[in-house]
Motif scaffolding. Structure first.
Motif, mmCIF file in Angstrom:
data_model
loop_
_atom_site.group_PDB
_atom_site.id
_atom_site.type_symbol
_atom_site.label_atom_id
_atom_site.label_comp_id
_atom_site.label_asym_id
_atom_site.label_seq_id
_atom_site.Cartn_x
_atom_site.Cartn_y
_atom_site.Cartn_z
ATOM 1 N N GLY A 94 19.070 12.991 62.704
ATOM 2 C CA GLY A 94 17.845 12.299 63.094
ATOM 3 C C GLY A 94 16.947 12.006 61.908
ATOM 4 N N ALA A 95 15.794 11.441 62.216
ATOM 5 C CA ALA A 95 14.826 11.055 61.192
ATOM 6 C C ALA A 95 14.047 12.277 60.708
ATOM 7 C CB ALA A 95 13.866 10.017 61.761
ATOM 8 N N TYR A 96 13.738 12.291 59.416
ATOM 9 C CA TYR A 96 12.952 13.378 58.837
ATOM 10 C C TYR A 96 12.286 12.873 57.568
ATOM 11 C CZ TYR A 96 16.726 13.841 55.438
ATOM 12 O OH TYR A 96 17.645 13.601 54.446
ATOM 13 N N THR A 97 11.300 13.609 57.112
ATOM 14 C CA THR A 97 10.633 13.331 55.848
ATOM 15 C C THR A 97 11.028 14.418 54.864
ATOM 16 O OG1 THR A 97 8.753 12.314 56.974
ATOM 17 C CG2 THR A 97 8.389 13.064 54.720
ATOM 18 N N LEU A 98 11.511 14.005 53.690
ATOM 19 C CA LEU A 98 11.874 14.952 52.626
ATOM 20 C C LEU A 98 10.664 15.176 51.732
ATOM 21 C CD1 LEU A 98 13.922 16.582 50.927
ATOM 22 C CD2 LEU A 98 14.467 14.435 49.741
ATOM 23 N N GLU A 99 10.321 16.435 51.510
ATOM 24 C CA GLU A 99 9.246 16.804 50.599
ATOM 25 C C GLU A 99 9.790 17.828 49.604
ATOM 26 O OE1 GLU A 99 6.168 18.430 53.080
ATOM 27 O OE2 GLU A 99 5.530 16.457 53.798
ATOM 28 N N VAL A 100 9.600 17.575 48.321
ATOM 29 C CA VAL A 100 9.983 18.517 47.275
ATOM 30 C C VAL A 100 8.716 18.889 46.526
ATOM 31 C CG1 VAL A 100 11.331 18.886 45.172
ATOM 32 C CG2 VAL A 100 12.301 17.521 47.049
ATOM 33 N N SER A 101 8.451 20.201 46.422
ATOM 34 C CA SER A 101 7.225 20.646 45.769
ATOM 35 C C SER A 101 7.383 22.055 45.224
ATOM 36 C CB SER A 101 6.052 20.602 46.751
ATOM 37 O OG SER A 101 6.222 21.576 47.757
ATOM 38 N N ALA A 137 15.158 24.052 68.805
ATOM 39 C CA ALA A 137 14.682 23.423 67.576
ATOM 40 C C ALA A 137 14.585 24.450 66.448
ATOM 41 C CB ALA A 137 13.329 22.762 67.802
ATOM 42 N N LYS A 138 14.134 25.640 66.755
ATOM 43 C CA LYS A 138 14.037 26.685 65.747
ATOM 44 C C LYS A 138 15.419 27.023 65.192
ATOM 45 C CE LYS A 138 10.450 30.102 65.453
ATOM 46 N NZ LYS A 138 9.837 31.254 66.001
ATOM 47 N N LYS A 139 16.372 27.186 66.087
ATOM 48 C CA LYS A 139 17.728 27.509 65.661
ATOM 49 C C LYS A 139 18.308 26.364 64.841
ATOM 50 C CE LYS A 139 22.124 29.243 67.277
ATOM 51 N NZ LYS A 139 22.949 29.598 68.394
ATOM 52 N N VAL A 158 11.270 21.929 59.491
ATOM 53 C CA VAL A 158 10.284 22.259 60.517
ATOM 54 C C VAL A 158 9.832 21.010 61.263
ATOM 55 C CG1 VAL A 158 9.432 24.306 59.314
ATOM 56 C CG2 VAL A 158 8.367 22.101 58.874
ATOM 57 N N LYS A 159 9.488 21.224 62.514
ATOM 58 C CA LYS A 159 8.953 20.147 63.339
ATOM 59 C C LYS A 159 7.447 20.323 63.430
ATOM 60 C CE LYS A 159 9.639 17.635 67.586
ATOM 61 N NZ LYS A 159 10.376 17.526 68.839
ATOM 62 N N GLU A 160 6.724 19.260 63.109
ATOM 63 C CA GLU A 160 5.266 19.252 63.216
ATOM 64 C C GLU A 160 4.896 18.051 64.075
ATOM 65 O OE1 GLU A 160 3.581 19.401 59.296
ATOM 66 O OE2 GLU A 160 4.472 21.363 58.886
ATOM 67 N N GLY A 161 4.391 18.327 65.258
ATOM 68 C CA GLY A 161 4.149 17.243 66.204
ATOM 69 C C GLY A 161 5.483 16.642 66.596
ATOM 70 N N LEU A 193 11.792 18.136 56.061
ATOM 71 C CA LEU A 193 12.690 18.953 55.256
ATOM 72 C C LEU A 193 11.939 19.233 53.963
ATOM 73 C CD1 LEU A 193 15.386 20.295 54.656
ATOM 74 C CD2 LEU A 193 16.201 18.079 53.794
ATOM 75 N N ARG A 194 11.561 20.487 53.774
ATOM 76 C CA ARG A 194 10.769 20.877 52.612
ATOM 77 C C ARG A 194 11.613 21.739 51.681
ATOM 78 N NH1 ARG A 194 6.015 21.565 56.630
ATOM 79 N NH2 ARG A 194 5.049 19.522 56.375
ATOM 80 N N ILE A 195 11.711 21.278 50.450
ATOM 81 C CA ILE A 195 12.442 21.996 49.417
ATOM 82 C C ILE A 195 11.415 22.449 48.391
ATOM 83 C CG2 ILE A 195 14.183 21.836 47.596
ATOM 84 C CD1 ILE A 195 15.588 19.690 49.311
#
Length: 167
Positions: A77-84, A3-5, A35-38, A43-45
């Motif tokens: 796969g499924a992910y949440t996009l966060e831009v901040s 997962a890290k790779k 990153v995987k949390e739980g 996906l953080r930009i």
């Protein structure tokens, strides 16, 4: 480990996609993390610009990156996009981060106690060369360490001494 790779490769692919989009919007692409949390993937930009990032900048970047991300199918796969914004205590991870922050105060947490037994240090960033960070303490003492020995290096805000221990 897989997962890290996977996360590192995905983040770099997204960085390549997002860089010209951020440039076109007048933004600096600070970092991209996958990153995987739980059980969930994020996906953080992180974007920045002179004078600070507004919510409109985050919305604009989200709109700009959404369609190309889906079209190129860079994220499996499924992910949440966060831009901040990377925030005032932004983490320095890339050579360009260290170059941009040279001469500023940074806060370092080490993986293992440093030579004097401390796990944290605050100092002025003097240089970053060959993955080696050089700081100057308030007492004008110079210390150098391998970036790999640090859990993180962040910009230091004098009003935020101690920060959040869970970070």
């Amino acid at each position: 480990m897989a997962a890290k790779k996977k996360g590192r490769n995905t983040a770099e692919a997204v960085r390549e996609l997002a860089q010209p989009l951020a440039d076109a919007l007048g933004l600096t692409l600070w970092d991209v993390r996958f990153v995987k949390e739980g059980a969930d993937w994020y996906l953080r930009i992180f974007i920045d610009k002179e004078g600070g990032v507004s919510i409109d900048d985050c919305v604009d970047m989200t709109h700009a990156v959404n369609e190309p991300l889906d079209a190129q199918d860079l994220v499996q796969g499924a992910y949440t996009l966060e831009v901040s914004s990377p925030g005032i205590n932004r983490e320095l991870t890339r050579p360009e981060h260290f170059a941009a922050c040279k001469g500023q105060q940074v806060w370092v947490r080490f993986i293992r106690p440093f030579a004097d037994g401390s796990r944290e240090v605050i100092g002025t960033l003097r240089s970053f060369e060959n993955d080696t960070v050089t700081l100057e303490s308030a007492e004008k003492e110079t210390m150098s360490f391998a970036l790999a020995d640090a859990a993180w290096v962040k910009l230091y805000d004098n009003d935020d001494l101690g920060g959040n221990e869970d970070e």
